[in-house]
Write an enzyme that holds these catalytic residues in place. Sequence first.
Site, short mmCIF file in Angstrom:
data_model
loop_
_atom_site.label_atom_id
_atom_site.label_comp_id
_atom_site.label_asym_id
_atom_site.label_seq_id
_atom_site.Cartn_x
_atom_site.Cartn_y
_atom_site.Cartn_z
N SER A 248 0.85 -1.18 0.00
CA SER A 248 0.00 0.00 0.00
C SER A 248 0.89 1.23 0.00
O SER A 248 2.02 1.18 0.49
CB SER A 248 -0.87 -0.01 1.26
OG SER A 248 -1.51 1.22 1.46
N TYR B 8 -0.75 -0.33 10.52
CA TYR B 8 -0.94 -0.87 9.17
C TYR B 8 0.15 -0.35 8.25
O TYR B 8 0.75 -1.11 7.48
CB TYR B 8 -2.33 -0.48 8.66
CG TYR B 8 -2.60 -0.87 7.24
CD1 TYR B 8 -3.03 -2.15 6.91
CD2 TYR B 8 -2.47 0.06 6.20
CE1 TYR B 8 -3.30 -2.51 5.61
CE2 TYR B 8 -2.74 -0.29 4.90
CZ TYR B 8 -3.15 -1.57 4.60
OH TYR B 8 -3.42 -1.93 3.30
#
Length: 182
Positions: A145, A158
């Site tokens: 990501s 995350y």
Amino acid sequence: MELGLKGKSVIVTGGGSNIGRAIVLALASEGCHVTIAEIDQPQGEKVANEATAMNADAKVVFIQTDVTDHRQVKNMADQVIRQEGAIDGLVNNVGWTVDRLFLEKPREEWEKEINLNLWSSINCMSTILPHMVDRGNGSIVSIASDAGRMGEYREAVYSACKGGVIALTKAVSREVGRYGVR
């Protein structure tokens, strides 16, 4: 589009929904033998059936797997090798987060994020890479990501995990590239 993947055996973690589902369907459309390594049995079976129905050349199976548990990953990989003879590809796709400020997030959520977003890739790569190195061939794709490159507001842990996945994948590629593993 023909990508030369027909008959290749590929494992997709978290293939029961979202990005993972799209990856499974794309691989099935190419005629791959896809294993969906997914913890959610109804969803994994649903996608396996959907993918199989779209291409008679594809073989798509679901193996219920908690990719945060190294033993379950090993059992799943051993089953794929027994059934398919080889593992040609691995897609580390599993990902999970709760959108919450770092200081508001309980430790249990941090641990779950680390297990799902980082340990799952470590578990899968450490289990499947020896097989690929022995064969002198294989490909691993790890879904990360932009959060892993830049950090994301309300997704600190995350982001750290996805940054770890990026670094892990780059480092491992340097180690195993000489053996024909991409």
